[in-house]
Design a protein around this motif. Structure first.
Motif, PDB file in Angstrom:
ATOM      1  N   LEU A 186     -13.827  24.112  39.022  1.00  9.80           N
ATOM      2  CA  LEU A 186     -14.987  24.966  38.793  1.00  9.80           C
ATOM      3  C   LEU A 186     -16.246  24.161  38.491  1.00  9.80           C
ATOM      4  N   GLY A 187     -16.097  22.846  38.390  1.00 11.36           N
ATOM      5  CA  GLY A 187     -17.253  22.013  38.076  1.00 11.36           C
ATOM      6  C   GLY A 187     -17.688  22.145  36.629  1.00 11.36           C
ATOM      7  N   VAL A 219      -5.648  27.214  39.001  1.00 11.80           N
ATOM      8  CA  VAL A 219      -5.624  27.992  37.774  1.00 11.80           C
ATOM      9  C   VAL A 219      -5.089  27.162  36.609  1.00 11.80           C
ATOM     10  N   TRP A 220      -5.382  27.619  35.404  1.00 14.19           N
ATOM     11  CA  TRP A 220      -5.003  26.852  34.218  1.00 14.19           C
ATOM     12  C   TRP A 220      -3.539  27.049  33.834  1.00 14.19           C
ATOM     13  N   MET A 233      -5.159  23.007  32.897  1.00 13.54           N
ATOM     14  CA  MET A 233      -6.474  23.420  32.418  1.00 13.54           C
ATOM     15  C   MET A 233      -7.538  22.431  32.875  1.00 13.54           C
ATOM     16  N   VAL A 234      -7.249  21.146  32.756  1.00 17.16           N
ATOM     17  CA  VAL A 234      -8.205  20.115  33.174  1.00 17.16           C
ATOM     18  C   VAL A 234      -8.506  20.242  34.667  1.00 17.16           C
ATOM     19  N   SER A 235      -7.464  20.465  35.474  1.00 17.55           N
ATOM     20  CA  SER A 235      -7.647  20.604  36.922  1.00 17.55           C
ATOM     21  C   SER A 235      -8.455  21.850  37.261  1.00 17.55           C
ATOM     22  N   ALA A 236      -8.170  22.957  36.553  1.00 16.84           N
ATOM     23  CA  ALA A 236      -8.893  24.201  36.811  1.00 16.84           C
ATOM     24  C   ALA A 236     -10.365  24.059  36.460  1.00 16.84           C
ATOM     25  N   LEU A 278     -12.159  31.740  34.194  1.00 14.98           N
ATOM     26  CA  LEU A 278     -10.844  31.102  34.176  1.00 14.98           C
ATOM     27  C   LEU A 278      -9.730  32.133  34.052  1.00 14.98           C
ATOM     28  N   ALA A 279      -9.928  33.109  33.175  1.00 18.59           N
ATOM     29  CA  ALA A 279      -8.911  34.142  32.972  1.00 18.59           C
ATOM     30  C   ALA A 279      -8.753  34.999  34.222  1.00 18.59           C
ATOM     31  N   ARG A 280      -9.868  35.306  34.875  1.00 20.11           N
ATOM     32  CA  ARG A 280      -9.826  36.135  36.078  1.00 20.11           C
ATOM     33  C   ARG A 280      -9.055  35.437  37.188  1.00 20.11           C
ATOM     34  N   ARG A 281      -9.297  34.142  37.354  1.00 17.44           N
ATOM     35  CA  ARG A 281      -8.602  33.408  38.409  1.00 17.44           C
ATOM     36  C   ARG A 281      -7.095  33.373  38.151  1.00 17.44           C
TER      37      ARG A 281
END
Length: 249
Positions: free
Chosen positions: A183-184, A139-140, A176-179, A197-200
């Protein structure tokens, strides 16, 4: 099941077709035999069968909102970010399951959630039934780890916080970069990417707060299953395999 639980039935064969039909025992009636009533049948119960998933989830949402004293949920998987009653648009398309339980807890309703989870099966990569806990946990931001922060957990706040982050300092946020990499996503974010992103983050923060007992009146516990039994059922083929995959995954 042991013999003292199984119920014996007689199945008749049609002489013309040479076929017979029977059903798998779903209920444990034999646990209610006289002198062996470990789970006795009680009076004043009501059972409603829902064929359509939409009707079933609509009913769950209604019951949660109308609950006065307690809510007890026992399930094979739980998704805090799921919308029980959905509208059009991107996530959240309605009030999320997690938000509904948080709201119920804050108005004084005791919420108890029991979810099937087997750590050994998770290690084998075969159980992904709790988004934010068993999977989708890149997650971010890491939230929900402090009680004073957990009071802000909601689907709406996750969306607002992400939009603010993207506007101000997203390129410098390592999480954020890792998240995004998980997700590709290596391009400009689209609206559906923001929602994902927000949901995760929301599901991750929800579980983190829940297991830390930071959600008022919300208690979450996990229980293991009989892994060997599950594997035998999955290897059985046909309707049995499909049914157990639906239950456990």
């Amino acid at each position: 099941m042991s013999d003292d639980i199984n119920r014996c039935e007689t199945t008749y064969i049609d002489l013309a077709s040479k076929n017979g039909k029977c059903t798998t025992q779903w209920l444990l009636e034999n646990r209610n035999l006289k002198g062996k009533a470990t789970h006795p049948i009680t009076n004043n119960n009501k059972i409603t069968m829902f064929i359509c998933g939409k009707d079933g989830f609509d009913n769950i949402a209604k019951e949660i909102k109308n609950a006065k004293k307690s809510i007890d949920l026992c399930c094979w998987g739980f998704d805090p970010g799921m919308e029980l009653v959905r509208e059009q648009g991107s996530w959240p398309r309605g009030e999320t399951y997690g938000d509904m339980l948080i709201s119920a807890g804050r108005r004084g309703v005791k919420v108890r959630l029991l979810v099937w989870f087997d750590w050994y099966a998770k290690q084998a990569g075969s159980v992904n039934n709790m988004p934010g806990f068993t999977h989708e946990n890149a997650v971010w931001r890491i939230d929900g780890w402090q009680e004073k922060i957990s009071i802000n957990i909601s689907a709406e706040n996750s969306i607002l916080a992400l939009r603010k982050e993207l506007k101000n300092s997203a390129p410098h946020n390592e999480n954020m970069v890792s998240a995004l990499a998980a997700l590709g996503i290596y391009r400009k974010l689209k609206e559906e990417d923001v929602a994902l992103l927000a949901r995760r983050e929301y599901c991750f923060s929800w579980y983190r707060a829940a297991f830390s007992n930071f959600l008022t009146n919300v208690e979450v516990r996990t229980h293991t299953g009989d892994t060997k039994s599950i594997k035998r059922q999955l290897a059985g083929g046909g309707e049995s395999t499909a049914r157990y995959r639906a239950l456990f995954y």
